[in-house]
Design a protein around this motif. Structure first.
Motif, PDB file in Angstrom:
ATOM      1  N   SER A 215      -4.805   3.969   1.724  1.00  0.00           N
ATOM      2  CA  SER A 215      -4.265   3.593   3.028  1.00  0.00           C
ATOM      3  C   SER A 215      -2.931   4.274   3.308  1.00  0.00           C
ATOM      4  CB  SER A 215      -4.109   2.065   3.124  1.00  0.00           C
ATOM      5  OG  SER A 215      -3.126   1.595   2.231  1.00  0.00           O
TER       6      SER A 215
ATOM      7  N   LEU B 262      -7.645   6.103   9.268  1.00  0.00           N
ATOM      8  CA  LEU B 262      -7.135   4.761   8.967  1.00  0.00           C
ATOM      9  C   LEU B 262      -8.020   3.688   9.594  1.00  0.00           C
ATOM     10  CD1 LEU B 262      -3.243   5.019   9.282  1.00  0.00           C
ATOM     11  CD2 LEU B 262      -4.573   4.497   7.235  1.00  0.00           C
TER      12      LEU B 262
ATOM     13  N   SER C 226     -14.093   1.925   1.632  1.00  0.00           N
ATOM     14  CA  SER C 226     -13.551   0.682   2.166  1.00  0.00           C
ATOM     15  C   SER C 226     -14.546  -0.464   2.020  1.00  0.00           C
ATOM     16  CB  SER C 226     -13.179   0.878   3.639  1.00  0.00           C
ATOM     17  OG  SER C 226     -12.601  -0.283   4.163  1.00  0.00           O
TER      18      SER C 226
END
Length: 368
Positions: free
Chosen positions: A212, A229, A286
């Protein structure tokens, strides 16, 4: 409403990495300097979060939830308008303090509201994940248009979150659920298993916070970085909900084993693959890293049934904070070599998490 409040406070965890490209271009900060900013937002949070957990195990402090939101928002709002690096660092540390104060008490109330259910707790965790995901979508256009001087507007989510959450917090704090939570809890604390789970969370946090912090720069910054992001944080929303569903079918520990195995391959793809395909691996990383997110919380609380606040502070707090402690190391490696080479070291951490999860077993709880 608790999930909405969780979104408001974790917005500021996502806002810090979203600020990084603007601090690089606007103030000329290098990799080490911007990773130090991330460290500021996470160092104090990592240290004091377990302390807040101990306090909430001893005293009920529902008032801490709205107050912590405002503190988290104030820190990020001030960080963009300070003129010196030191003041910016201190402002981000203030934001981290607010985040630290929020999680233990909110995790306790979420356990009451969810009645310990995996799927319901995953929805509470989803709120925080969506807060992360919304940060680059809101921060990047705002600062791209008006610059860092517009950062005080970033305090708005904190104020809205406090207003929205307060009635629910007061209802839970004064209801029968709180009385039940304060009563003696049956079962013995399994500290060895909890400590191994904590190390799993630490390894997961190192790789996720590392991604991140630097994935926007890896993808080239600007709009491409903001998209990266958003994909990283948005994929977490999918993983959070999926984790609760899979845990009902497979059990928490088995679900975590599969997720961390997939994370090894996905993180390697982020580092080794370039071009549009890299976004696919960002999303896969993610999802895989967030499938265990809410499971960490309920598993930790079941390992420590008499210390729910402490368990929540460690599992829910460390999940988004302690990884920032290693960000300066990644930044230093990036300046000494290349950013892509530095991020290659992150591949080892989901592998370590997978190895440790294989030593865990579902806790056998005694009936209350």
């Amino acid at each position: 409403m608790l999930a909405a409040g969780h979104a408001a406070v974790d917005f500021y965890q996502g806002a810090v990495p979203a600020l990084v490209p603007f601090l690089v271009t606007g103030r000329g900060y290098g990799y080490v300097a911007v990773s130090g900013i991330v460290l500021a937002a996470t160092l104090l949070s990592s240290i004091v979060q377990p302390l807040f957990g101990l306090l909430t195990d001893r005293w009920r402090m529902p008032w801490l939830i709205p107050l912590s939101m405002v503190v988290a928002g104030a820190g990020v709002a001030l960080g963009g308008v300070t003129d010196s690096y030191v003041l910016t660092w201190l402002a981000m540390a203030l934001s981290g303090l607010g985040v630290a104060a929020y999680h233990p008490e909110s995790a306790r109330l979420a356990r009451i509201a969810s009645e310990g259910g995996h799927v319901r707790m995953s929805w509470f965790s989803l709120g925080g994940t969506l807060g992360f995901a919304s940060a680059p979508v809101l921060v990047t256009p705002l600062l791209a248009r008006w610059g860092l001087d517009a950062s005080p507007f970033l305090a708005v989510p904190a104020v809205l979150g406090a207003v929205v959450t307060l009635p629910t917090v007061l209802a839970l704090a004064g209801g029968k659920g709180t009385a039940r939570a304060a009563a003696p809890v049956s079962g013995r604390d399994d500290w060895p298993s909890f400590l191994r789970l904590t190390m799993v969370i630490v390894f997961r946090s190192v790789v996720y916070v590392g991604l991140s912090t630097f994935v926007a720069l890896l993808m080239g910054g600007g709009a491409a970085g903001a998209v990266a992001l958003f994909v990283l944080f948005g994929g977490g929303a999918v993983g959070t909900v999926l984790g609760g569903r899979l845990a009902v079918r497979w059990g928490r520990v088995r679900t975590m084993r599969v997720a961390y195995a997939l994370a090894i391959v996905a993180v390697a793809g982020v580092v080794l693959v370039s071009g549009p395909l890299a976004y696919v691996f960002v999303a896969a990383s993610s999802i895989a890293l967030y499938i265990p997110f809410s499971l960490h919380v309920t598993l930790g609380q079941d390992f420590l049934p008499t210390r729910v606040g402490t368990a929540g502070g460690v599992t829910l707090g460390l999940a988004v904070s302690v990884g920032g402690l290693t960000s300066p190391v990644v930044g230093a490696l990036a300046e000494a070599m290349t950013l892509r080479t530095a991020l290659a070291f992150l591949i080892a951490f989901p592998a370590l998490a997978w190895l440790l999860v294989r030593t865990l077993k579902e806790p056998a709880l005694e009936p209350a």
